[in-house]
Design a protein around this motif. Structure first.
Motif, mmCIF file in Angstrom:
data_model
loop_
_atom_site.group_PDB
_atom_site.id
_atom_site.type_symbol
_atom_site.label_atom_id
_atom_site.label_comp_id
_atom_site.label_asym_id
_atom_site.label_seq_id
_atom_site.Cartn_x
_atom_site.Cartn_y
_atom_site.Cartn_z
ATOM 1 N N GLU A 97 44.869 40.183 42.790
ATOM 2 C CA GLU A 97 46.319 40.180 42.977
ATOM 3 C C GLU A 97 46.943 41.175 42.017
ATOM 4 O OE1 GLU A 97 47.812 36.169 42.811
ATOM 5 O OE2 GLU A 97 47.340 35.949 44.931
ATOM 6 N N PHE A 98 47.897 41.925 42.550
ATOM 7 C CA PHE A 98 48.591 42.940 41.773
ATOM 8 C C PHE A 98 50.092 42.758 41.934
ATOM 9 C CE2 PHE A 98 44.554 44.823 43.048
ATOM 10 C CZ PHE A 98 44.098 45.392 41.867
ATOM 11 N N GLN A 99 50.834 43.081 40.878
ATOM 12 C CA GLN A 99 52.295 43.057 40.961
ATOM 13 C C GLN A 99 52.745 44.384 41.554
ATOM 14 O OE1 GLN A 99 54.330 42.413 37.242
ATOM 15 N NE2 GLN A 99 56.327 42.774 38.138
ATOM 16 N N LEU A 100 53.619 44.324 42.559
ATOM 17 C CA LEU A 100 54.163 45.536 43.171
ATOM 18 C C LEU A 100 55.244 46.109 42.265
ATOM 19 C CD1 LEU A 100 54.301 47.413 45.678
ATOM 20 C CD2 LEU A 100 56.076 45.904 46.561
ATOM 21 N N LEU A 101 55.043 47.372 41.855
ATOM 22 C CA LEU A 101 56.012 48.034 40.983
ATOM 23 C C LEU A 101 56.920 48.992 41.746
ATOM 24 C CD1 LEU A 101 53.650 48.995 38.001
ATOM 25 C CD2 LEU A 101 55.124 46.986 38.201
ATOM 26 N N GLY A 106 54.676 56.072 51.042
ATOM 27 C CA GLY A 106 53.752 55.193 51.752
ATOM 28 C C GLY A 106 52.654 54.603 50.885
ATOM 29 N N PHE A 107 52.650 54.908 49.595
ATOM 30 C CA PHE A 107 51.656 54.339 48.684
ATOM 31 C C PHE A 107 52.321 53.361 47.727
ATOM 32 C CE2 PHE A 107 49.459 58.077 50.142
ATOM 33 C CZ PHE A 107 48.131 57.673 50.202
ATOM 34 N N MET A 108 51.594 52.263 47.415
ATOM 35 C CA MET A 108 52.135 51.247 46.516
ATOM 36 C C MET A 108 51.672 51.518 45.085
ATOM 37 S SD MET A 108 51.441 47.782 48.749
ATOM 38 C CE MET A 108 49.760 48.157 49.181
ATOM 39 N N SER A 109 52.575 51.323 44.126
ATOM 40 C CA SER A 109 52.196 51.296 42.713
ATOM 41 C C SER A 109 51.982 49.838 42.365
ATOM 42 C CB SER A 109 53.311 51.868 41.828
ATOM 43 O OG SER A 109 53.438 53.239 42.026
ATOM 44 N N LEU A 110 50.754 49.518 41.965
ATOM 45 C CA LEU A 110 50.388 48.132 41.714
ATOM 46 C C LEU A 110 49.868 47.966 40.294
ATOM 47 C CD1 LEU A 110 48.389 47.613 45.034
ATOM 48 C CD2 LEU A 110 50.674 46.756 44.550
ATOM 49 N N MET A 111 50.286 46.874 39.636
ATOM 50 C CA MET A 111 49.810 46.615 38.282
ATOM 51 C C MET A 111 48.938 45.369 38.282
ATOM 52 S SD MET A 111 51.860 46.237 34.668
ATOM 53 C CE MET A 111 52.759 44.772 35.110
ATOM 54 N N GLY A 112 47.739 45.501 37.695
ATOM 55 C CA GLY A 112 46.810 44.389 37.606
ATOM 56 C C GLY A 112 47.113 43.509 36.409
ATOM 57 N N ASP A 113 46.353 42.425 36.271
ATOM 58 C CA ASP A 113 46.528 41.483 35.154
ATOM 59 C C ASP A 113 46.322 42.154 33.800
ATOM 60 O OD1 ASP A 113 47.056 39.412 36.857
ATOM 61 O OD2 ASP A 113 44.988 38.661 36.869
ATOM 62 N N ASN A 114 45.455 43.183 33.759
ATOM 63 C CA ASN A 114 45.148 43.848 32.494
ATOM 64 C C ASN A 114 46.164 44.944 32.144
ATOM 65 O OD1 ASN A 114 44.501 45.708 34.424
ATOM 66 N ND2 ASN A 114 42.373 45.953 33.821
#
Length: 165
Positions: A97-101, A106-114
């Protein structure tokens, strides 16, 4: 006399920068051990088993397992038949699971738990993709579930972020 060429780990022309562990993308499993809602590789694609039936042992000795699976990335339906004693490949499936930033081109910037950010995952061309874009436009904080198997990745679900993070 021809000199022998002996290679060592210190040779400069060997490239170890890929970081590939060498682990297989699949594991073999006997057909009779597979279950509905499990995963299997059908026609070279990672699929979720949606139907499964076993025919009786025929005069040549093997019960046959009929399987219908849905590709976890494309939702395409695949069917296969296999003797129950034979092995089939089961894909290693990882869900993160990643947080959507942000969404850019058309590309998502996603942040992981780390805290690592990745920008290499495309917004899906589906109702889920439309929902992701709508919630992002409405400035909602959402988590994107990403499924990865056999070298492919795809966003498969979203959920509202809770205040505990």
């Amino acid at each position: 006399m021809v000199p022998l060429i002996h290679r060592t780990m210190a040779d400069t022309d060997l490239d170890f920068t890929t970081g590939e562990s060498g682990a297989s993308a699949t594991i073999p499993m006997q057909c009779s051990a597979l279950r509905k809602n499990g995963y299997v590789v059908l026609k070279g694609r990672p699929c979720k088993i949606v139907e499964m039936s076993t025919s009786k042992t025929g005069k040549h000795g093997h019960a046959k397992v009929n399987m219908v699976g849905i590709d976890i990335f494309t939702n395409k339906k695949y069917e296969d038949m296999c003797p129950s004693t034979h092995n089939m490949d089961v894909p290693h499936i990882k869900r993160n699971e990643f947080q959507l930033l942000n969404i850019t081109d058309g590309f998502m910037s996603l942040m992981g738990d780390n805290g690592d950010v990745r920008e290499d995952l495309r917004v899906p061309d589906s109702d889920l993709g439309k929902e992701i874009e709508q919630k992002f436009a409405a400035s909602e904080d959402i988590l994107v579930s990403v499924l990865s198997a056999m070298g492919e990745e795809c966003a498969v679900a979203i959920k509202q972020m809770t205040g505990g993070k």
